[in-house]
Scaffold this motif. Structure first.
Motif, mmCIF file in Angstrom:
data_model
loop_
_atom_site.group_PDB
_atom_site.id
_atom_site.type_symbol
_atom_site.label_atom_id
_atom_site.label_comp_id
_atom_site.label_asym_id
_atom_site.label_seq_id
_atom_site.Cartn_x
_atom_site.Cartn_y
_atom_site.Cartn_z
ATOM 1 N N PRO A 1 13.506 1.460 8.623
ATOM 2 C CA PRO A 1 14.154 0.352 7.913
ATOM 3 C C PRO A 1 13.714 0.212 6.457
ATOM 4 C CG PRO A 1 12.536 -0.469 9.483
ATOM 5 C CD PRO A 1 12.648 1.009 9.701
ATOM 6 N N LEU A 2 12.503 0.662 6.116
ATOM 7 C CA LEU A 2 12.004 0.537 4.747
ATOM 8 C C LEU A 2 10.920 1.574 4.531
ATOM 9 C CD1 LEU A 2 11.780 -1.021 2.032
ATOM 10 C CD2 LEU A 2 10.151 -2.540 3.170
ATOM 11 N N GLN A 3 10.944 2.200 3.363
ATOM 12 C CA GLN A 3 9.913 3.164 3.007
ATOM 13 C C GLN A 3 9.314 2.774 1.665
ATOM 14 O OE1 GLN A 3 10.732 7.315 3.671
ATOM 15 N NE2 GLN A 3 12.415 6.838 5.044
ATOM 16 N N TYR A 4 7.992 2.773 1.601
ATOM 17 C CA TYR A 4 7.268 2.458 0.368
ATOM 18 C C TYR A 4 6.842 3.760 -0.288
ATOM 19 C CZ TYR A 4 6.828 -2.189 2.433
ATOM 20 O OH TYR A 4 7.083 -3.424 2.991
ATOM 21 N N LEU A 5 7.041 3.879 -1.593
ATOM 22 C CA LEU A 5 6.612 5.042 -2.358
ATOM 23 C C LEU A 5 5.597 4.560 -3.380
ATOM 24 C CD1 LEU A 5 9.653 5.542 -1.382
ATOM 25 C CD2 LEU A 5 9.629 7.366 -3.045
ATOM 26 N N VAL A 6 4.388 5.107 -3.340
ATOM 27 C CA VAL A 6 3.300 4.669 -4.204
ATOM 28 C C VAL A 6 2.872 5.822 -5.102
ATOM 29 C CG1 VAL A 6 0.985 3.676 -4.280
ATOM 30 C CG2 VAL A 6 2.505 3.109 -2.371
ATOM 31 N N ALA A 7 2.805 5.562 -6.403
ATOM 32 C CA ALA A 7 2.372 6.574 -7.371
ATOM 33 C C ALA A 7 1.777 5.866 -8.575
ATOM 34 C CB ALA A 7 3.538 7.456 -7.802
ATOM 35 N N THR A 8 1.108 6.621 -9.413
ATOM 36 C CA THR A 8 0.527 6.075 -10.629
ATOM 37 C C THR A 8 0.607 7.116 -11.740
ATOM 38 O OG1 THR A 8 -1.368 4.858 -11.511
ATOM 39 C CG2 THR A 8 -1.848 6.788 -10.165
ATOM 40 N N GLY A 9 0.269 6.689 -12.943
ATOM 41 C CA GLY A 9 0.236 7.615 -14.072
ATOM 42 C C GLY A 9 1.581 8.260 -14.346
ATOM 43 N N ASN A 10 1.528 9.542 -14.688
ATOM 44 C CA ASN A 10 2.759 10.243 -15.051
ATOM 45 C C ASN A 10 3.668 10.496 -13.850
ATOM 46 O OD1 ASN A 10 1.142 12.146 -13.869
ATOM 47 N ND2 ASN A 10 1.473 13.715 -15.421
ATOM 48 N N LEU A 11 3.220 10.264 -12.649
ATOM 49 C CA LEU A 11 4.065 10.435 -11.465
ATOM 50 C C LEU A 11 4.960 9.225 -11.197
ATOM 51 C CD1 LEU A 11 1.539 12.022 -8.938
ATOM 52 C CD2 LEU A 11 3.313 13.173 -10.256
ATOM 53 N N TYR A 12 4.569 8.055 -11.707
ATOM 54 C CA TYR A 12 5.285 6.841 -11.337
ATOM 55 C C TYR A 12 6.759 6.854 -11.752
ATOM 56 C CZ TYR A 12 6.794 2.116 -10.665
ATOM 57 O OH TYR A 12 7.514 1.027 -10.252
ATOM 58 N N GLY A 13 7.080 7.314 -12.940
ATOM 59 C CA GLY A 13 8.478 7.332 -13.391
ATOM 60 C C GLY A 13 9.373 8.156 -12.470
ATOM 61 N N GLU B 1 -0.634 -1.787 -8.621
ATOM 62 C CA GLU B 1 -0.078 -3.015 -8.052
ATOM 63 C C GLU B 1 -0.123 -3.027 -6.530
ATOM 64 O OE1 GLU B 1 3.823 -3.036 -9.708
ATOM 65 O OE2 GLU B 1 3.132 -3.694 -11.670
ATOM 66 N N PHE B 2 -0.652 -1.987 -5.941
ATOM 67 C CA PHE B 2 -0.668 -1.866 -4.480
ATOM 68 C C PHE B 2 -1.364 -3.041 -3.812
ATOM 69 C CE2 PHE B 2 -2.464 -0.301 -0.486
ATOM 70 C CZ PHE B 2 -1.319 0.177 0.122
ATOM 71 N N PHE B 3 -2.440 -3.538 -4.431
ATOM 72 C CA PHE B 3 -3.222 -4.624 -3.837
ATOM 73 C C PHE B 3 -2.633 -5.998 -4.111
ATOM 74 C CE2 PHE B 3 -6.217 -1.135 -4.374
ATOM 75 C CZ PHE B 3 -6.686 -1.024 -3.073
ATOM 76 N N HIS B 4 -1.541 -6.082 -4.853
ATOM 77 C CA HIS B 4 -0.933 -7.364 -5.202
ATOM 78 C C HIS B 4 0.351 -7.573 -4.414
ATOM 79 C CE1 HIS B 4 -3.810 -7.875 -8.415
ATOM 80 N NE2 HIS B 4 -3.574 -6.625 -8.763
ATOM 81 N N GLY B 5 0.252 -7.700 -3.120
ATOM 82 C CA GLY B 5 1.409 -7.987 -2.282
ATOM 83 C C GLY B 5 1.675 -6.913 -1.243
ATOM 84 N N THR B 6 1.710 -5.664 -1.662
ATOM 85 C CA THR B 6 2.054 -4.591 -0.732
ATOM 86 C C THR B 6 1.048 -4.504 0.404
ATOM 87 O OG1 THR B 6 3.009 -3.371 -2.563
ATOM 88 C CG2 THR B 6 2.628 -2.159 -0.541
ATOM 89 N N LEU B 7 -0.207 -4.585 0.098
ATOM 90 C CA LEU B 7 -1.243 -4.485 1.118
ATOM 91 C C LEU B 7 -1.046 -5.531 2.218
ATOM 92 C CD1 LEU B 7 -3.831 -3.119 2.056
ATOM 93 C CD2 LEU B 7 -5.100 -4.743 0.659
ATOM 94 N N ARG C 1 -7.431 13.279 -12.141
ATOM 95 C CA ARG C 1 -8.287 12.269 -11.537
ATOM 96 C C ARG C 1 -7.566 10.919 -11.558
ATOM 97 N NH1 ARG C 1 -14.451 10.641 -12.914
ATOM 98 N NH2 ARG C 1 -14.507 9.092 -11.289
ATOM 99 N N HIS C 2 -7.686 10.163 -10.487
ATOM 100 C CA HIS C 2 -7.005 8.876 -10.360
ATOM 101 C C HIS C 2 -7.971 7.732 -10.605
ATOM 102 C CE1 HIS C 2 -3.571 10.956 -8.743
ATOM 103 N NE2 HIS C 2 -4.401 11.615 -7.965
ATOM 104 N N PRO C 3 -7.459 6.610 -11.098
ATOM 105 C CA PRO C 3 -8.306 5.427 -11.258
ATOM 106 C C PRO C 3 -8.889 5.019 -9.904
ATOM 107 C CG PRO C 3 -6.165 5.092 -12.295
ATOM 108 C CD PRO C 3 -6.091 6.374 -11.527
ATOM 109 N N PRO C 4 -10.070 4.395 -9.884
ATOM 110 C CA PRO C 4 -10.711 4.021 -8.618
ATOM 111 C C PRO C 4 -9.824 3.185 -7.698
ATOM 112 C CG PRO C 4 -12.208 3.678 -10.454
ATOM 113 C CD PRO C 4 -10.872 4.050 -11.037
ATOM 114 N N ALA C 5 -9.093 2.225 -8.253
ATOM 115 C CA ALA C 5 -8.252 1.373 -7.406
ATOM 116 C C ALA C 5 -7.191 2.184 -6.689
ATOM 117 C CB ALA C 5 -7.591 0.275 -8.239
ATOM 118 N N TYR C 6 -6.636 3.183 -7.361
ATOM 119 C CA TYR C 6 -5.610 4.015 -6.728
ATOM 120 C C TYR C 6 -6.214 4.812 -5.587
ATOM 121 C CZ TYR C 6 -1.611 7.080 -6.266
ATOM 122 O OH TYR C 6 -0.539 7.754 -5.777
ATOM 123 N N GLY C 7 -7.398 5.336 -5.794
ATOM 124 C CA GLY C 7 -8.069 6.057 -4.715
ATOM 125 C C GLY C 7 -8.341 5.160 -3.525
ATOM 126 N N GLN C 8 -8.707 3.911 -3.789
ATOM 127 C CA GLN C 8 -8.933 2.965 -2.704
ATOM 128 C C GLN C 8 -7.647 2.701 -1.942
ATOM 129 O OE1 GLN C 8 -10.531 -0.488 -4.585
ATOM 130 N NE2 GLN C 8 -12.458 0.509 -5.137
#
Length: 101
Positions: free
Chosen positions: A19-31, A56-62, A79-86
């Motif tokens: 019914p719904l799929q979440y796609l999570v990315a950061t940096g140059n992959l997000y666009g 933004e993963f921790f602001h609602g999605t979690l 290398r990814h920011p620490p929050a993204y790795g978490q």
């Protein structure tokens, strides 16, 4: 390339009716992930998706994902920011299945 095509086909067959799929990315992959979710999956395939920046993963999605949620986590080679790795660790810990493409 053939191996990636086979993995992508297996993923599509398994999750096409979710019914719904979440796609999570950061940096140059997000666009690219934003476009994938909106243009291809929503507009062309009529699938419900939500693209989420890793920061933004921790602001609602979690709070709304559960063990049965489909979350695609896109990680590049940089290398990814620490929050993204978490976020990736939390996804792996809380979700029932992992499907690596």
């Amino acid at each position: 390339m053939k191996d990636s095509d086979d993995k992508a086909a297996a993923y599509a067959a398994k999750y096409k009716d979710e019914p719904l799929q979440y796609l999570v990315a950061t940096g140059n992959l997000y666009g690219g992930i934003y476009s994938l979710a909106m243009c291809l999956m929503e507009e062309m395939l009529w699938m419900k998706t939500k693209s989420i920046h890793g920061a933004e993963f921790f602001h609602g999605t979690l709070e709304v994902i559960d063990r049965d949620s489909v979350v695609m986590l896109f990680k590049g080679r940089r290398r990814h920011p620490p929050a993204y790795g978490q976020g990736g660790g939390i996804c792996q810990h809380h979700l029932q299945e992992r499907h690596r493409v």
